[in-house]
Design a protein around this motif. Sequence first.
Motif, PDB file in Angstrom:
ATOM      1  N   ASN A  11       0.530  -0.858  -0.213  1.00 51.53           N
ATOM      2  CA  ASN A  11      -0.232   0.043   0.000  1.00 51.53           C
ATOM      3  C   ASN A  11       0.990   1.428   0.234  1.00 51.53           C
ATOM      4  O   ASN A  11       0.956   1.945   0.620  1.00 51.53           O
ATOM      5  CB  ASN A  11      -1.157   0.175   1.200  1.00 51.53           C
ATOM      6  CG  ASN A  11      -2.237   0.639   0.986  1.00 51.53           C
ATOM      7  OD1 ASN A  11      -2.321   0.842  -0.517  1.00 51.53           O
ATOM      8  ND2 ASN A  11      -2.903   0.680   1.654  1.00 51.53           N
ATOM      9  N   VAL A  12       2.052   1.085  -0.447  1.00 55.28           N
ATOM     10  CA  VAL A  12       2.889   2.024  -1.252  1.00 55.28           C
ATOM     11  C   VAL A  12       2.772   2.867  -2.246  1.00 55.28           C
ATOM     12  O   VAL A  12       2.796   2.302  -3.396  1.00 55.28           O
ATOM     13  CB  VAL A  12       4.365   1.619  -1.148  1.00 55.28           C
ATOM     14  CG1 VAL A  12       5.607   3.142  -0.935  1.00 55.28           C
ATOM     15  CG2 VAL A  12       4.971   1.054   0.570  1.00 55.28           C
ATOM     16  N   ALA A  13       2.757   4.049  -2.349  1.00 50.77           N
ATOM     17  CA  ALA A  13       2.230   4.814  -3.657  1.00 50.77           C
ATOM     18  C   ALA A  13       4.276   5.550  -3.298  1.00 50.77           C
ATOM     19  O   ALA A  13       4.306   6.204  -2.605  1.00 50.77           O
ATOM     20  CB  ALA A  13       1.041   5.765  -3.135  1.00 50.77           C
ATOM     21  N   GLU A  14       4.337   5.851  -4.579  1.00 47.07           N
ATOM     22  CA  GLU A  14       5.786   6.717  -5.145  1.00 47.07           C
ATOM     23  C   GLU A  14       4.493   7.993  -5.486  1.00 47.07           C
ATOM     24  O   GLU A  14       3.963   8.119  -6.350  1.00 47.07           O
ATOM     25  CB  GLU A  14       5.914   6.069  -6.408  1.00 47.07           C
ATOM     26  CG  GLU A  14       7.275   5.194  -5.564  1.00 47.07           C
ATOM     27  CD  GLU A  14       7.940   4.888  -7.160  1.00 47.07           C
ATOM     28  OE1 GLU A  14       8.577   5.799  -7.920  1.00 47.07           O
ATOM     29  OE2 GLU A  14       8.238   3.371  -7.666  1.00 47.07           O
ATOM     30  N   LYS A  15       5.322   9.131  -5.242  1.00 41.47           N
ATOM     31  CA  LYS A  15       5.226  10.800  -5.795  1.00 41.47           C
ATOM     32  C   LYS A  15       6.437  11.388  -6.028  1.00 41.47           C
ATOM     33  O   LYS A  15       7.578  10.887  -6.075  1.00 41.47           O
ATOM     34  CB  LYS A  15       5.303  11.104  -4.152  1.00 41.47           C
ATOM     35  CG  LYS A  15       4.186  11.141  -3.347  1.00 41.47           C
ATOM     36  CD  LYS A  15       3.661  12.693  -2.173  1.00 41.47           C
ATOM     37  CE  LYS A  15       2.193  11.920  -1.568  1.00 41.47           C
ATOM     38  NZ  LYS A  15       2.252  13.218  -0.495  1.00 41.47           N
ATOM     39  N   GLU A  16       5.762  11.681  -7.141  1.00 44.79           N
ATOM     40  CA  GLU A  16       7.098  11.971  -8.081  1.00 44.79           C
ATOM     41  C   GLU A  16       7.643  13.608  -7.672  1.00 44.79           C
ATOM     42  O   GLU A  16       6.529  15.067  -7.034  1.00 44.79           O
ATOM     43  CB  GLU A  16       7.026  13.402  -9.850  1.00 44.79           C
ATOM     44  CG  GLU A  16       6.544  11.260 -10.290  1.00 44.79           C
ATOM     45  CD  GLU A  16       6.400  11.807 -11.698  1.00 44.79           C
ATOM     46  OE1 GLU A  16       7.324  12.917 -12.246  1.00 44.79           O
ATOM     47  OE2 GLU A  16       6.029  11.581 -12.429  1.00 44.79           O
ATOM     48  N   ARG A  17       9.009  14.096  -7.150  1.00 44.32           N
ATOM     49  CA  ARG A  17       9.499  15.145  -6.752  1.00 44.32           C
ATOM     50  C   ARG A  17       9.881  16.063  -7.814  1.00 44.32           C
ATOM     51  O   ARG A  17       9.798  16.036  -8.908  1.00 44.32           O
ATOM     52  CB  ARG A  17      10.846  15.490  -5.824  1.00 44.32           C
ATOM     53  CG  ARG A  17      10.717  14.810  -4.739  1.00 44.32           C
ATOM     54  CD  ARG A  17      11.940  14.607  -4.280  1.00 44.32           C
ATOM     55  NE  ARG A  17      11.423  16.508  -3.560  1.00 44.32           N
ATOM     56  CZ  ARG A  17      12.878  16.858  -2.282  1.00 44.32           C
ATOM     57  NH1 ARG A  17      13.282  15.848  -1.580  1.00 44.32           N
ATOM     58  NH2 ARG A  17      12.189  17.960  -1.687  1.00 44.32           N
ATOM     59  N   GLN A  18       8.650  17.814  -7.914  1.00 41.71           N
ATOM     60  CA  GLN A  18       8.651  18.336  -8.933  1.00 41.71           C
ATOM     61  C   GLN A  18       9.426  19.833  -8.099  1.00 41.71           C
ATOM     62  O   GLN A  18       9.803  19.878  -7.180  1.00 41.71           O
ATOM     63  CB  GLN A  18       7.197  19.048  -9.445  1.00 41.71           C
ATOM     64  CG  GLN A  18       6.197  18.243  -9.320  1.00 41.71           C
ATOM     65  CD  GLN A  18       4.809  18.842  -9.868  1.00 41.71           C
ATOM     66  OE1 GLN A  18       4.740  19.848  -9.244  1.00 41.71           O
ATOM     67  NE2 GLN A  18       4.372  18.370 -10.118  1.00 41.71           N
ATOM     68  N   GLU A  19      10.517  19.977  -9.398  1.00 40.68           N
ATOM     69  CA  GLU A  19      11.606  20.939  -9.214  1.00 40.68           C
ATOM     70  C   GLU A  19      10.806  22.693  -8.433  1.00 40.68           C
ATOM     71  O   GLU A  19       9.909  22.491  -9.179  1.00 40.68           O
ATOM     72  CB  GLU A  19      12.707  21.143 -10.454  1.00 40.68           C
ATOM     73  CG  GLU A  19      13.021  20.059 -10.222  1.00 40.68           C
ATOM     74  CD  GLU A  19      14.699  19.822  -9.273  1.00 40.68           C
ATOM     75  OE1 GLU A  19      14.987  20.693  -8.735  1.00 40.68           O
ATOM     76  OE2 GLU A  19      14.928  18.705  -9.349  1.00 40.68           O
ATOM     77  N   THR A  20      10.742  23.074  -7.771  1.00 36.82           N
ATOM     78  CA  THR A  20      10.592  24.788  -7.554  1.00 36.82           C
ATOM     79  C   THR A  20      11.265  25.517  -8.407  1.00 36.82           C
ATOM     80  O   THR A  20      12.438  25.694  -8.207  1.00 36.82           O
ATOM     81  CB  THR A  20       9.821  24.886  -6.343  1.00 36.82           C
ATOM     82  OG1 THR A  20      11.186  24.494  -5.260  1.00 36.82           O
ATOM     83  CG2 THR A  20       8.838  23.983  -5.989  1.00 36.82           C
ATOM     84  N   LYS A  21      11.190  26.366  -9.122  1.00 32.33           N
ATOM     85  CA  LYS A  21      11.687  27.331  -9.285  1.00 32.33           C
ATOM     86  C   LYS A  21      11.316  29.491  -8.856  1.00 32.33           C
ATOM     87  O   LYS A  21      10.639  29.330  -8.569  1.00 32.33           O
ATOM     88  CB  LYS A  21      11.126  28.260 -11.162  1.00 32.33           C
ATOM     89  CG  LYS A  21      11.452  26.975 -12.057  1.00 32.33           C
ATOM     90  CD  LYS A  21      11.820  27.357 -13.560  1.00 32.33           C
ATOM     91  CE  LYS A  21      10.351  28.151 -13.814  1.00 32.33           C
ATOM     92  NZ  LYS A  21       9.773  28.059 -15.478  1.00 32.33           N
ATOM     93  N   GLU A  22      12.820  29.365  -8.348  1.00 27.09           N
ATOM     94  CA  GLU A  22      12.495  31.052  -8.176  1.00 27.09           C
ATOM     95  C   GLU A  22      11.596  31.969  -8.841  1.00 27.09           C
ATOM     96  O   GLU A  22      11.818  32.025  -9.439  1.00 27.09           O
ATOM     97  CB  GLU A  22      14.331  31.313  -7.830  1.00 27.09           C
ATOM     98  CG  GLU A  22      15.452  30.620  -6.779  1.00 27.09           C
ATOM     99  CD  GLU A  22      15.105  30.672  -5.420  1.00 27.09           C
ATOM    100  OE1 GLU A  22      14.390  31.965  -5.599  1.00 27.09           O
ATOM    101  OE2 GLU A  22      14.502  29.966  -4.556  1.00 27.09           O
TER     102      GLU A  22
END
Length: 104
Positions: A11-22
């Motif tokens: 019951n594990v879900a992967e999350k994609e990390r989104q890069e944040t821009k300045e």
Amino acid sequence: MSREKLESEDNVAEKERQETKEPSFYRVMLLNDDYTTMDFVVHVLEAIFHKTPAEATRIMLNVHKQGAGLCGVYTREIAETKVAAVHDLAASHQYPLKCAMEKV
């Protein structure tokens, strides 16, 4: 074991990390004209840009002598709000004071 099977078993879900821009920043400038009084420009700088009387006077003199004065550097949304506030206040006092923003 496939990823699908592993996710359903644990019951594990992967999350994609989104890069944040300045965020982009913008200079907000007051522009000189022949009608707006120096006192009103100082008032605008104190009321809208929260400058001290000494800072407001210095910026007003830059506007008067050099044609423009830097009020501050802000993110786009804040810069747009400051420009609109200057135009609204100037119009309500029947002054043609202009304010502009430019990307840093």
